[in-house]
Design a protein around this motif. Structure first.
Motif, PDB file in Angstrom:
ATOM      1  N   VAL A 116      -9.613  -0.079   1.994  1.00 42.58           N
ATOM      2  CA  VAL A 116      -9.122   1.508   2.134  1.00 42.58           C
ATOM      3  C   VAL A 116     -10.361   2.127   1.324  1.00 42.58           C
ATOM      4  O   VAL A 116     -10.304   2.031   0.110  1.00 42.58           O
ATOM      5  CB  VAL A 116      -7.754   1.595   1.712  1.00 42.58           C
ATOM      6  CG1 VAL A 116      -7.602   3.173   1.743  1.00 42.58           C
ATOM      7  CG2 VAL A 116      -6.846   0.802   2.551  1.00 42.58           C
ATOM      8  N   ARG A 117     -11.158   2.761   2.006  1.00 44.78           N
ATOM      9  CA  ARG A 117     -12.314   3.592   1.393  1.00 44.78           C
ATOM     10  C   ARG A 117     -12.179   4.799   0.964  1.00 44.78           C
ATOM     11  O   ARG A 117     -12.552   5.506   0.008  1.00 44.78           O
ATOM     12  CB  ARG A 117     -13.587   3.405   2.125  1.00 44.78           C
ATOM     13  CG  ARG A 117     -14.887   3.984   1.617  1.00 44.78           C
ATOM     14  CD  ARG A 117     -15.200   3.110   0.514  1.00 44.78           C
ATOM     15  NE  ARG A 117     -16.476   3.631  -0.156  1.00 44.78           N
ATOM     16  CZ  ARG A 117     -16.706   4.579  -0.951  1.00 44.78           C
ATOM     17  NH1 ARG A 117     -15.695   5.300  -1.067  1.00 44.78           N
ATOM     18  NH2 ARG A 117     -18.083   4.843  -1.314  1.00 44.78           N
ATOM     19  N   SER A 118     -11.206   5.569   1.397  1.00 46.70           N
ATOM     20  CA  SER A 118     -10.936   6.979   1.021  1.00 46.70           C
ATOM     21  C   SER A 118      -9.533   7.343   1.342  1.00 46.70           C
ATOM     22  O   SER A 118      -8.974   7.123   2.239  1.00 46.70           O
ATOM     23  CB  SER A 118     -11.954   7.833   2.010  1.00 46.70           C
ATOM     24  OG  SER A 118     -11.971   9.102   1.492  1.00 46.70           O
ATOM     25  N   VAL A 119      -8.931   8.132   0.539  1.00 48.36           N
ATOM     26  CA  VAL A 119      -7.519   8.783   0.616  1.00 48.36           C
ATOM     27  C   VAL A 119      -7.603  10.292   0.301  1.00 48.36           C
ATOM     28  O   VAL A 119      -8.538  10.719  -0.553  1.00 48.36           O
ATOM     29  CB  VAL A 119      -6.515   8.216  -0.165  1.00 48.36           C
ATOM     30  CG1 VAL A 119      -6.290   6.648   0.185  1.00 48.36           C
ATOM     31  CG2 VAL A 119      -7.121   8.131  -1.808  1.00 48.36           C
ATOM     32  N   ALA A 120      -6.929  11.028   1.186  1.00 45.86           N
ATOM     33  CA  ALA A 120      -6.656  12.369   0.947  1.00 45.86           C
ATOM     34  C   ALA A 120      -5.432  12.993   1.578  1.00 45.86           C
ATOM     35  O   ALA A 120      -4.894  12.710   2.421  1.00 45.86           O
ATOM     36  CB  ALA A 120      -7.896  13.153   1.786  1.00 45.86           C
ATOM     37  N   PHE A 121      -5.007  13.923   0.518  1.00 42.72           N
ATOM     38  CA  PHE A 121      -3.790  14.590   1.088  1.00 42.72           C
ATOM     39  C   PHE A 121      -4.147  15.859   1.699  1.00 42.72           C
ATOM     40  O   PHE A 121      -5.133  16.548   1.332  1.00 42.72           O
ATOM     41  CB  PHE A 121      -2.870  15.217   0.051  1.00 42.72           C
ATOM     42  CG  PHE A 121      -1.953  13.987  -0.891  1.00 42.72           C
ATOM     43  CD1 PHE A 121      -0.570  13.619  -0.579  1.00 42.72           C
ATOM     44  CD2 PHE A 121      -2.578  13.114  -1.755  1.00 42.72           C
ATOM     45  CE1 PHE A 121      -0.020  12.721  -1.100  1.00 42.72           C
ATOM     46  CE2 PHE A 121      -1.858  12.132  -2.396  1.00 42.72           C
ATOM     47  CZ  PHE A 121      -0.624  11.995  -2.130  1.00 42.72           C
ATOM     48  N   SER A 122      -3.125  16.418   2.596  1.00 36.68           N
ATOM     49  CA  SER A 122      -3.277  17.618   3.333  1.00 36.68           C
ATOM     50  C   SER A 122      -2.976  18.773   2.438  1.00 36.68           C
ATOM     51  O   SER A 122      -1.973  18.520   1.666  1.00 36.68           O
ATOM     52  CB  SER A 122      -2.566  17.746   4.776  1.00 36.68           C
ATOM     53  OG  SER A 122      -1.413  17.530   4.425  1.00 36.68           O
ATOM     54  N   PRO A 123      -3.686  20.124   2.411  1.00 40.88           N
ATOM     55  CA  PRO A 123      -3.302  20.908   1.521  1.00 40.88           C
ATOM     56  C   PRO A 123      -1.746  21.347   1.743  1.00 40.88           C
ATOM     57  O   PRO A 123      -1.214  21.998   0.677  1.00 40.88           O
ATOM     58  CB  PRO A 123      -4.241  22.079   1.879  1.00 40.88           C
ATOM     59  CG  PRO A 123      -5.510  21.151   2.251  1.00 40.88           C
ATOM     60  CD  PRO A 123      -4.972  20.088   3.150  1.00 40.88           C
ATOM     61  N   ASP A 124      -1.116  21.350   2.716  1.00 44.81           N
ATOM     62  CA  ASP A 124       0.178  21.623   2.884  1.00 44.81           C
ATOM     63  C   ASP A 124       1.173  20.579   2.575  1.00 44.81           C
ATOM     64  O   ASP A 124       2.446  20.593   2.867  1.00 44.81           O
ATOM     65  CB  ASP A 124       0.368  22.087   4.403  1.00 44.81           C
ATOM     66  CG  ASP A 124       0.176  20.794   5.387  1.00 44.81           C
ATOM     67  OD1 ASP A 124      -0.054  19.983   5.039  1.00 44.81           O
ATOM     68  OD2 ASP A 124       0.259  21.272   6.680  1.00 44.81           O
TER      69      ASP A 124
END
Length: 316
Positions: free
Chosen positions: A284-292
C-alpha cells in the motif's frame, strides 16, 4: 491528454456487522503500480499517479474514470490538488513537476530544476506555493501562478521522500531517507526531529496543526508535537515499511499504509489500533481521506485504488 472509458469498478461491500470501515469500490485501469492518491477539496474527484506514467481522475461517487492525464515520460510518484481546487500537481521520476488545470485537464506548466526524481508534492493552504521533495536531497518552493522557483531548501543528506504544509501555514515538514524529519519555519528557522532508525517515507500534519505524523522503513509511525518537536507516541504493529500516513479531517484518526499490504487505523488520542484493513495484494503506497470524511482511499502496487467507507465513532 487522452480520455478513456471508465474501468470496471468492482463493488465489494462487507456485510460483517462488526466492521466499522467497509470496502466500497476497487478502481481498476492503471497498468502498473499506483504510487499516490489525492482527493479534490470538494471530495468529488480522486487523482491517482502511476508507474504507467499517467494521472487518472476518478469520480468518487460512481468510481468511473473521468480523465487520463498524459505527458510525463516516467513514473508519476506524487499527486496533489490545490486547496482552491483549480490546479493538480504531479511529481515524476522524469525530474519535473507538472501543473494541470483541473477543469479542463490541460497542462498549465512544467516545473524544471530538480536533478533527480520528484518524490512528493504539496500545496500551501492558500494555493500560492507548491513544495516539491526530491531524490536530489532538496525541497523546492515554486510560485504556482508563475511557475518560478522561489526558494531551495537544503540540509537533508539523503532523498526527500515526503513534504507537507501545516494547515495553519506556519510550518513545512520534510521527511527524508536520512532518517530525520525537518520542520521549516520562516520565522524561527529550522528544527530537526530525530528518532526513526530508518528512512522516513511519509509525513502528514493533523488538520488542527498540532501533531505531525511520520511513517518509516523502521515499520513504525511516530507522532510529534509540532509546537515543541517532542515525540508524543510511537505506533507499532506493521510488519513492513510504513509508506504513507494521513489524518482524518477531524484529527482523531490516523491511517497508515504499509508494504505489509494493509492499512491500519489508529486512535490519535490514545495511540491504540482501531482496525486493520486488508484486501490489497501488494504494497500500500498511498492513503488519503476525503475532505468530507466519508471515504478513505488507498493506492497500491497491485495496480488498484480501493475506496473504503468511513464509519467514525464506531458506526457501520
Amino acid at each position: 491528454m487522452a480520455e478513456l472509458e471508465g474501468p470496471k469498478a468492482i463493488v465489494q461491500l462487507l456485510h460483517d456487522a462488526t466492521t466499522k470501515w467497509q470496502l466500497r469500490q476497487t478502481l481498476e485501469g492503471h497498468s502498473h503500480y499506483v504510487w499516490s492518491v489525492a482527493f479534490s477539496p470538494d471530495s468529488t474527484v480522486l487523482a491517482s499517479g502511476s508507474s504507467d506514467k499517467t494521472v487518472r481522475l476518478w469520480d468518487v461517487a460512481t468510481g468511473q474514470l473521468r480523465q487520463t492525464l498524459e505527458g510525463h515520460s516516467h513514473y508519476v510518484l506524487s499527486v496533489a490538488f490545490s486547496p482552491d481546487s483549480t490546479v493538480l500537481a504531479s511529481g515524476s521520476a522524469n525530474k519535473t513537476v507538472r501543473l494541470w488545470d483541473v477543469a479542463t485537464g490541460q497542462l498549465r506548466q512544467t516545473l524544471e530544476g530538480h536533478s533527480h526524481y520528484v518524490l512528493s508534492v504539496a500545496f500551501s493552504p492558500d494555493s500560492t506555493v507548491l513544495a516539491s521533495g526530491s531524490a536530489d536531497e532538496t525541497v523546492r518552493l515554486w510560485d504556482v501562478a508563475t511557475g518560478q522557483l522561489r526558494q531551495t531548501l537544503e540540509g537533508h543528506s539523503d532523498y526527500v521522500r515526503s513534504v507537507a504544509f501545516s494547515p495553519d501555514s506556519t510550518v513545512l515538514a520534510s521527511g527524508s531517507a536520512d532518517k530525520t524529519v525537518r520542520l521549516w519555519d520562516v520565522a524561527t528557522g529550522r528544527q530537526t526531529l530525530e528518532g526513526h532508525s530508518h528512512y522516513v517515507l511519509s509525513v502528514a500534519f493533523s488538520p488542527d496543526s498540532t501533531v505531525l505524523a511520520s511513517g518509516s522503513s523502521d515499520k513504525t509511525v511516530r507522532l510529534w508535537d509540532v509546537a515543541t518537536g517532542q515525540l508524543r507516541q510511537t505506533l507499532e504493529g506493521h510488519s513492513d515499511n510504513v509508506r504513507s500516513v494521513a489524518f482524518s479531517p477531524d484529527s482523531t484518526v490516523l491511517a497508515s499504509g504499509s508494504a505489509d499490504k494493509t492499512v491500519r487505523l489508529w486512535d490519535v488520542a490514545t495511540g491504540q489500533l482501531r482496525q486493520t484493513l486488508e484486501g490489497h495484494s501488494d504494497n500500500v503506497r498511498s492513503v488519503a481521506f476525503s475532505p468530507d470524511s466519508t471515504v478513505l482511499a488507498s493506492g497500491s502496487y497491485d495496480k488498484t485504488v480501493r475506496l473504503w467507507n468511513v464509519a467514525m465513532d464506531g458506526e457501520v
